[in-house]
Scaffold this active site. Structure first.
Site, short mmCIF file in Angstrom:
data_model
loop_
_atom_site.label_atom_id
_atom_site.label_comp_id
_atom_site.label_asym_id
_atom_site.label_seq_id
_atom_site.Cartn_x
_atom_site.Cartn_y
_atom_site.Cartn_z
N GLN A 157 -5.12 -17.10 6.53
CA GLN A 157 -5.08 -16.54 5.17
C GLN A 157 -4.98 -17.66 4.13
OE1 GLN A 157 -1.62 -14.11 5.66
NE2 GLN A 157 -2.70 -12.43 6.66
N ARG A 206 0.84 -1.19 0.00
CA ARG A 206 0.00 0.00 0.00
C ARG A 206 0.88 1.24 0.00
NH1 ARG A 206 -2.71 -1.07 4.67
NH2 ARG A 206 -0.81 -0.52 5.77
N ASP A 251 8.96 -3.44 9.04
CA ASP A 251 7.58 -3.02 9.31
C ASP A 251 7.21 -3.15 10.77
OD1 ASP A 251 7.45 -5.82 9.24
OD2 ASP A 251 6.17 -5.89 7.47
N THR A 255 0.30 -11.37 8.91
CA THR A 255 0.74 -12.69 8.47
C THR A 255 1.54 -13.38 9.57
OG1 THR A 255 0.78 -11.94 6.17
CG2 THR A 255 2.08 -13.89 6.71
#
Length: 483
Positions: free
Chosen positions: A299, A18, A232, A254
């Site tokens: 996921q 993003r 991150d 994740t």
């Protein structure tokens, strides 16, 4: 700079990327998505790669969609890298950390170099895909032999944007090639591992201005690129709206990164055996944490079932019996992509657990098991660091999952404060804003901005501690309190 500033956060995750547009001014922070794009790995001749050129195109498209900004910050996942030749050209797409090339390599390298030495130098937990082990697996390949520079993924994107070479410290600290106490590359360790130290770029700290964007890219506003917590999780921890120091955090996506923020690393033998990691954070802090297999099994299960209707599955899972089936999500069998529901069923058969027979039962098994893993990591972090915590902050995509947040509060016996979902992008832009002089102060001051501008949901613990302890025992875990 004074007044308001528009800033862009490039946030690349394991499944999507993003570009987020922020408007920041004293006491105010607004965040909106400018562009989202997929991050699909590609398997070529048996090797799993990141499609990094497609990611770069997505970054450029997003920056153009964001419009004029004063600066750009980049954060991504850790450990993976691109290799450049002497002209600065990329030598092939980076290999994905879930590729099988490191199978068995980590144990051999750790034994040869000494597990205690590795931990005492780097403070990094033993994971099969650490950069050290990836480089050992790549030894003797033409790409590595020809390489002039190695850049971790956010540094590679920054290089393409600015032409400037460097290595941001929070991500460097994840490689198992960084001397945590000296805050420098561990060159002696590299030499003993057969890795050329000259591959590694000079280090830079979060808040450093990297350089202006290349004019030929034609980005609006002629922005500068500013180093942020480029791992991150480092940006996500800045984005934890905690007050005081007695908190644990779970950056849940994740992966679940579960830990506490410290002033100094914990390098004890007990910490090494518990497989906790010490990573550099913003402002010289230490992210003392453990990697837990986060929402990845969920996921992959959704992908296997061919559905994206998670909300309905979670409603049904909430009505399933608690602890009917639990699995150890740290089992390496759950790491590669594929049919995770089948692997969960196989794991249950191996351990004598009831086999989930519906998607809702599988989801409940995943979330009960993940809450158990959160519980173990939070309790161990307190014990090993000697740090009592009063609350657990859940940030990232997992903060949206009401069932997981409630189960985590129940498991830990502590209030869970969920949000912000966009903690990584918020931490990214706050470091940029401080570098530009739009906001000031230390980490507590940055977090105060979040508490005044972001929605946070509180979950109180409920249920019996004995039930969670019994579920842990079924997995063969010793459940110790933290005193």
């Amino acid at each position: 700079m004074s007044g308001a500033a528009h800033l862009a956060a490039v946030d690349l995750g394991a499944s999507s990327g993003r570009v987020m547009l922020a408007r920041v001014e004293p006491g105010r922070l607004e965040l909106a998505q400018a562009h989202r794009f997929g991050n699909e790995p590609v398997r070529v001749a048996g090797t799993l790669h990141w499609d990094v050129l497609a990611l770069y195109r997505g970054v450029l498209d997003g920056l153009r969609a964001a419009g004029p900004v004063a600066s750009i910050g980049i954060d991504t996942w850790a450990v993976d890298y691109g290799l450049l030749d002497a002209t600065g050209a990329l030598l092939g797409n980076p290999v994905h950390y879930r590729d099988g090339r490191t199978d068995g390599v980590g144990d051999r390298v750790a034994e040869r170099l000494g597990r205690q030495r590795l931990y005492a130098t780097t403070g990094v937990q033993h994971l099969p895909f650490n950069t050290l082990y990836q480089l050992a697996a790549a030894a003797g390949t033409p790409q590595l032999d020809l390489a002039h520079r190695l850049l971790l993924i956010p540094d590679l994107i920054a290089y393409w944007l600015t032409g400037e070479i460097g290595a941001e410290s929070t991500n460097a600290s994840t490689t198992q090639l960084y001397d945590l106490r000296r805050r420098a590359w561990a060159t002696d360790l590299m030499v003993d591992a057969g890795i050329r130290p000259e591959l590694f770029a000079p280090l830079r700290e979060p808040g450093t201005r990297i350089g202006p964007v290349r004019p030929e890219l034609g980005l609006p506003g002629e922005p500068a690129v500013v180093a942020v917590g480029s791992h991150d999780t480092a940006s996500a921890v800045v984005g934890v709206p905690a007050q005081g120091e007695h908190f644990a955090y779970i950056s849940c996506g994740t992966w679940s990164l579960v830990g506490v923020e410290l002033a100094a690393p914990v390098l004890s033998e007990a910490s090494r055996r518990a497989n906790f990691t010490n990573e550099s954070g913003v402002d010289g802090t230490i992210r003392y944490l453990r990697n837990v297999m986060g929402l990845w099994p969920l996921q992959e299960s959704l992908r296997t079932w061919g559905t994206d209707d998670l909300a309905t599955l979670l409603r049904h899972a909430a009505r399933e019996p608690a602890f009917r089936s639990v699995v150890d999500l740290d089992d390496p069998v759950f790491l590669p992509p594929g049919d995770l529901p089948a692997r969960i069923a196989d794991a249950c058969r191996r351990t004598g657990e009831p086999v989930p027979d519906t998607p809702a039962a599988t989801v409940r098994c995943i979330l009960d098991s993940l809450a158990l893993a959160h519980r173990r990591a939070v309790r161990q972090a307190q014990l090993l660091a000697g740090r009592h915590v009063d609350a657990v902050h859940v940030v990232g995509g997992g903060a949206r999952n009401e069932l997981l947040c409630q189960l985590t509060a129940d498991a830990c016996g502590l209030p869970v404060l969920a949000g912000p979902v966009e903690a990584t992008a918020l931490g990214n832009v706050l470091v940029q804003a401080r570098a530009l002089g739009v906001v000031g102060g230390d980490l507590p001051a940055l977090r105060a901005v979040l508490r005044g501008t972001q929605r946070i949901v509180r979950y109180e613990p409920r249920g019996a501690e004995t039930a969670w302890r019994a579920a842990d025992r079924r997995l063969g875990r010793e459940d110790r309190g933290c005193g």
